[in-house]
Design a protein around this motif. Structure first.
Motif, PDB file in Angstrom:
ATOM      1  N   ASN A  50       0.810  -1.219   0.000  1.00  0.00           N
ATOM      2  CA  ASN A  50       0.000   0.000   0.000  1.00  0.00           C
ATOM      3  C   ASN A  50       0.842   1.268   0.000  1.00  0.00           C
ATOM      4  OD1 ASN A  50      -2.639  -1.098  -0.065  1.00  0.00           O
ATOM      5  ND2 ASN A  50      -2.432  -1.692   2.068  1.00  0.00           N
ATOM      6  N   GLY A  51       2.174   1.110  -0.064  1.00  0.00           N
ATOM      7  CA  GLY A  51       3.063   2.264  -0.106  1.00  0.00           C
ATOM      8  C   GLY A  51       3.289   2.910   1.241  1.00  0.00           C
ATOM      9  N   HIS A  52       3.002   2.198   2.336  1.00  0.00           N
ATOM     10  CA  HIS A  52       3.130   2.759   3.680  1.00  0.00           C
ATOM     11  C   HIS A  52       4.314   2.202   4.468  1.00  0.00           C
ATOM     12  CE1 HIS A  52      -0.699   4.570   2.906  1.00  0.00           C
ATOM     13  NE2 HIS A  52      -1.353   3.435   2.931  1.00  0.00           N
ATOM     14  N   GLY A  53       4.997   1.190   3.955  1.00  0.00           N
ATOM     15  CA  GLY A  53       6.113   0.581   4.669  1.00  0.00           C
ATOM     16  C   GLY A  53       7.432   1.258   4.312  1.00  0.00           C
ATOM     17  N   PHE A  54       8.226   1.564   5.336  1.00  0.00           N
ATOM     18  CA  PHE A  54       9.513   2.239   5.134  1.00  0.00           C
ATOM     19  C   PHE A  54      10.596   1.543   5.940  1.00  0.00           C
ATOM     20  CE2 PHE A  54       6.277   5.263   4.132  1.00  0.00           C
ATOM     21  CZ  PHE A  54       6.759   5.903   3.002  1.00  0.00           C
ATOM     22  N   VAL A  55      11.797   1.535   5.390  1.00  0.00           N
ATOM     23  CA  VAL A  55      12.940   0.978   6.097  1.00  0.00           C
ATOM     24  C   VAL A  55      13.946   2.083   6.389  1.00  0.00           C
ATOM     25  CG1 VAL A  55      12.745  -1.414   5.314  1.00  0.00           C
ATOM     26  CG2 VAL A  55      13.969   0.248   3.896  1.00  0.00           C
ATOM     27  N   CYS A  56      14.656   1.896   7.491  1.00  0.00           N
ATOM     28  CA  CYS A  56      15.749   2.776   7.877  1.00  0.00           C
ATOM     29  C   CYS A  56      17.033   2.063   7.495  1.00  0.00           C
ATOM     30  CB  CYS A  56      15.726   3.032   9.367  1.00  0.00           C
ATOM     31  SG  CYS A  56      14.169   3.708   9.976  1.00  0.00           S
ATOM     32  N   ILE A  57      17.880   2.753   6.721  1.00  0.00           N
ATOM     33  CA  ILE A  57      19.116   2.165   6.221  1.00  0.00           C
ATOM     34  C   ILE A  57      20.300   2.857   6.898  1.00  0.00           C
ATOM     35  CG2 ILE A  57      20.499   1.674   4.162  1.00  0.00           C
ATOM     36  CD1 ILE A  57      17.758   0.398   4.010  1.00  0.00           C
ATOM     37  N   SER A  58      21.202   2.062   7.432  1.00  0.00           N
ATOM     38  CA  SER A  58      22.421   2.578   8.038  1.00  0.00           C
ATOM     39  C   SER A  58      23.503   1.524   7.886  1.00  0.00           C
ATOM     40  CB  SER A  58      22.183   2.875   9.517  1.00  0.00           C
ATOM     41  OG  SER A  58      23.343   3.401  10.104  1.00  0.00           O
ATOM     42  N   GLU A  59      24.713   1.975   7.698  1.00  0.00           N
ATOM     43  CA  GLU A  59      25.840   1.058   7.580  1.00  0.00           C
ATOM     44  C   GLU A  59      25.586  -0.020   6.525  1.00  0.00           C
ATOM     45  OE1 GLU A  59      26.536  -0.427  11.508  1.00  0.00           O
ATOM     46  OE2 GLU A  59      26.484   1.583  12.364  1.00  0.00           O
ATOM     47  N   GLY A  60      24.926   0.382   5.441  1.00  0.00           N
ATOM     48  CA  GLY A  60      24.728  -0.524   4.331  1.00  0.00           C
ATOM     49  C   GLY A  60      23.611  -1.526   4.480  1.00  0.00           C
ATOM     50  N   GLY A  61      22.793  -1.413   5.518  1.00  0.00           N
ATOM     51  CA  GLY A  61      21.724  -2.391   5.670  1.00  0.00           C
ATOM     52  C   GLY A  61      20.501  -1.832   6.361  1.00  0.00           C
ATOM     53  N   VAL A  62      19.453  -2.617   6.341  1.00  0.00           N
ATOM     54  CA  VAL A  62      18.198  -2.253   6.993  1.00  0.00           C
ATOM     55  C   VAL A  62      18.361  -2.424   8.504  1.00  0.00           C
ATOM     56  CG1 VAL A  62      15.754  -2.824   7.237  1.00  0.00           C
ATOM     57  CG2 VAL A  62      16.829  -2.911   4.977  1.00  0.00           C
ATOM     58  N   VAL A  63      18.074  -1.365   9.259  1.00  0.00           N
ATOM     59  CA  VAL A  63      18.204  -1.409  10.721  1.00  0.00           C
ATOM     60  C   VAL A  63      16.894  -1.057  11.433  1.00  0.00           C
ATOM     61  CG1 VAL A  63      20.684  -0.979  10.723  1.00  0.00           C
ATOM     62  CG2 VAL A  63      19.099   0.956  10.812  1.00  0.00           C
ATOM     63  N   GLY A  64      15.868  -0.683  10.672  1.00  0.00           N
ATOM     64  CA  GLY A  64      14.591  -0.329  11.285  1.00  0.00           C
ATOM     65  C   GLY A  64      13.468  -0.379  10.278  1.00  0.00           C
ATOM     66  N   TYR A  65      12.254  -0.378  10.794  1.00  0.00           N
ATOM     67  CA  TYR A  65      11.055  -0.426   9.957  1.00  0.00           C
ATOM     68  C   TYR A  65       9.954   0.391  10.622  1.00  0.00           C
ATOM     69  CZ  TYR A  65       6.805  -1.883   7.720  1.00  0.00           C
ATOM     70  OH  TYR A  65       5.604  -1.854   7.046  1.00  0.00           O
ATOM     71  N   PHE A  66       9.110   1.012   9.806  1.00  0.00           N
ATOM     72  CA  PHE A  66       7.903   1.653  10.308  1.00  0.00           C
ATOM     73  C   PHE A  66       6.888   1.789   9.184  1.00  0.00           C
ATOM     74  CE2 PHE A  66      10.594   5.089   8.870  1.00  0.00           C
ATOM     75  CZ  PHE A  66       9.742   6.023   8.279  1.00  0.00           C
ATOM     76  N   CYS A  67       5.638   1.909   9.598  1.00  0.00           N
ATOM     77  CA  CYS A  67       4.531   2.180   8.686  1.00  0.00           C
ATOM     78  C   CYS A  67       4.152   3.642   8.885  1.00  0.00           C
ATOM     79  CB  CYS A  67       3.359   1.262   9.036  1.00  0.00           C
ATOM     80  SG  CYS A  67       1.826   1.659   8.176  1.00  0.00           S
ATOM     81  N   PHE A  68       4.031   4.373   7.790  1.00  0.00           N
ATOM     82  CA  PHE A  68       3.631   5.781   7.856  1.00  0.00           C
ATOM     83  C   PHE A  68       2.478   6.008   6.890  1.00  0.00           C
ATOM     84  CE2 PHE A  68       3.920  10.102   6.023  1.00  0.00           C
ATOM     85  CZ  PHE A  68       3.553  10.811   7.158  1.00  0.00           C
ATOM     86  N   ILE A  69       1.392   6.571   7.416  1.00  0.00           N
ATOM     87  CA  ILE A  69       0.204   6.868   6.614  1.00  0.00           C
ATOM     88  C   ILE A  69      -0.186   8.313   6.901  1.00  0.00           C
ATOM     89  CG2 ILE A  69      -2.153   6.188   6.045  1.00  0.00           C
ATOM     90  CD1 ILE A  69      -1.549   3.514   7.526  1.00  0.00           C
ATOM     91  N   ALA A  70      -0.495   9.074   5.871  1.00  0.00           N
ATOM     92  CA  ALA A  70      -0.921  10.466   6.048  1.00  0.00           C
ATOM     93  C   ALA A  70      -2.182  10.719   5.245  1.00  0.00           C
ATOM     94  CB  ALA A  70       0.184  11.420   5.612  1.00  0.00           C
ATOM     95  N   GLY A  71      -2.918  11.730   5.668  1.00  0.00           N
ATOM     96  CA  GLY A  71      -4.124  12.103   4.934  1.00  0.00           C
ATOM     97  C   GLY A  71      -5.137  12.747   5.845  1.00  0.00           C
ATOM     98  N   ASP A  72      -6.381  12.868   5.356  1.00  0.00           N
ATOM     99  CA  ASP A  72      -7.428  13.507   6.140  1.00  0.00           C
ATOM    100  C   ASP A  72      -7.858  12.665   7.335  1.00  0.00           C
ATOM    101  OD1 ASP A  72      -7.510  15.805   4.594  1.00  0.00           O
ATOM    102  OD2 ASP A  72      -8.972  14.949   3.203  1.00  0.00           O
ATOM    103  N   ASN A  73      -7.863  11.335   7.210  1.00  0.00           N
ATOM    104  CA  ASN A  73      -8.238  10.458   8.323  1.00  0.00           C
ATOM    105  C   ASN A  73      -7.550   9.105   8.139  1.00  0.00           C
ATOM    106  OD1 ASN A  73      -9.439   9.476  10.618  1.00  0.00           O
ATOM    107  ND2 ASN A  73     -11.392   9.045   9.653  1.00  0.00           N
ATOM    108  N   PRO A  74      -6.224   9.082   8.294  1.00  0.00           N
ATOM    109  CA  PRO A  74      -5.503   7.845   8.020  1.00  0.00           C
ATOM    110  C   PRO A  74      -5.699   6.748   9.065  1.00  0.00           C
ATOM    111  CG  PRO A  74      -3.988   9.506   8.820  1.00  0.00           C
ATOM    112  CD  PRO A  74      -5.332  10.180   8.636  1.00  0.00           C
ATOM    113  N   GLU A  75      -6.245   7.075  10.230  1.00  0.00           N
ATOM    114  CA  GLU A  75      -6.414   6.077  11.287  1.00  0.00           C
ATOM    115  C   GLU A  75      -7.812   6.181  11.899  1.00  0.00           C
ATOM    116  OE1 GLU A  75      -6.583   3.176  13.073  1.00  0.00           O
ATOM    117  OE2 GLU A  75      -4.506   3.309  12.382  1.00  0.00           O
ATOM    118  N   PRO A  76      -8.771   5.396  11.381  1.00  0.00           N
ATOM    119  CA  PRO A  76     -10.151   5.475  11.886  1.00  0.00           C
ATOM    120  C   PRO A  76     -10.291   5.180  13.377  1.00  0.00           C
ATOM    121  CG  PRO A  76     -10.092   4.310   9.791  1.00  0.00           C
ATOM    122  CD  PRO A  76      -8.666   4.517  10.216  1.00  0.00           C
ATOM    123  N   THR A  77      -9.384   4.398  13.967  1.00  0.00           N
ATOM    124  CA  THR A  77      -9.502   4.142  15.409  1.00  0.00           C
ATOM    125  C   THR A  77      -9.230   5.395  16.227  1.00  0.00           C
ATOM    126  OG1 THR A  77      -7.210   3.380  15.694  1.00  0.00           O
ATOM    127  CG2 THR A  77      -8.858   1.702  15.142  1.00  0.00           C
TER     128      THR A  77
END
Length: 164
Positions: A50-77
């Motif tokens: 869905n285009g919401h997954g992101f990785v953090c890259i450091s020292e040549g590799g993936v070291v973190g992950y997060f989901c980021f969603i933006a918009g008028d109401n990205p989180e109904p809860t």
């Protein structure tokens, strides 16, 4: 540290980071958040597709992950909040499934800095026992806003920060 969209090929690197983050939660007294295999590979792949997954890259590799969603109401809860109120009703972004292991420091800062380049308001929720995340949020200008309930009905402490 560099942030980039995650790809399905990153899944084999992301899942061990998720597992290590879960272990760190247990070590710091958060015994129930991310139980029963959550977030699963299927959840992470859904974020990515869905285009919401992101990785953090450091020292040549993936070291973190997060989901980021933006918009008028990205989180109904977040529509209902108890014991307080959101700071404003501006469009916002939300970060979910923020995960880091022990390999690199600064994952949360990198994720939130990235999110604030996309929107001026961020809302986030965390388990009441996730004291490291709550401490990070409070130290970085997020205000406690109340309690929301996630899809399975369990409560989460909700925070917001606006820079707009």
């Amino acid at each position: 540290m560099h942030i980039q969209p995650a790809t399905p090929q990153d899944l084999d690197t992301i899942m061990p980071i998720i597992d290590e983050a879960r272990l760190i939660m247990r070590e710091t007294g958060n015994m129930t958040q991310w139980g029963n295999g959550y977030p699963s590979a299927e959840v992470i792949l859904n974020d990515i597709n869905n285009g919401h997954g992101f990785v953090c890259i450091s020292e040549g590799g993936v070291v973190g992950y997060f989901c980021f969603i933006a918009g008028d109401n990205p989180e109904p809860t977040y529509d209902v909040i108890e014991g307080g109120a959101w700071l404003n009703d501006e469009p916002y972004g939300v970060i979910h499934r923020l995960a880091s292991g022990r390999r690199a420091k600064g994952i949360a800062r990198a994720a939130f800095d990235f999110a604030f380049t996309k929107t001026g308001t961020i809302r986030v929720d965390t388990h009441h026992d996730n004291l490291p995340m709550q401490n990070y949020l409070k130290k970085n200008g997020f205000a406690y806003c109340g309690v929301i309930y996630v899809n399975d009905g369990t409560p989460r402490d909700a925070f917001q920060k606006s820079i707009a």
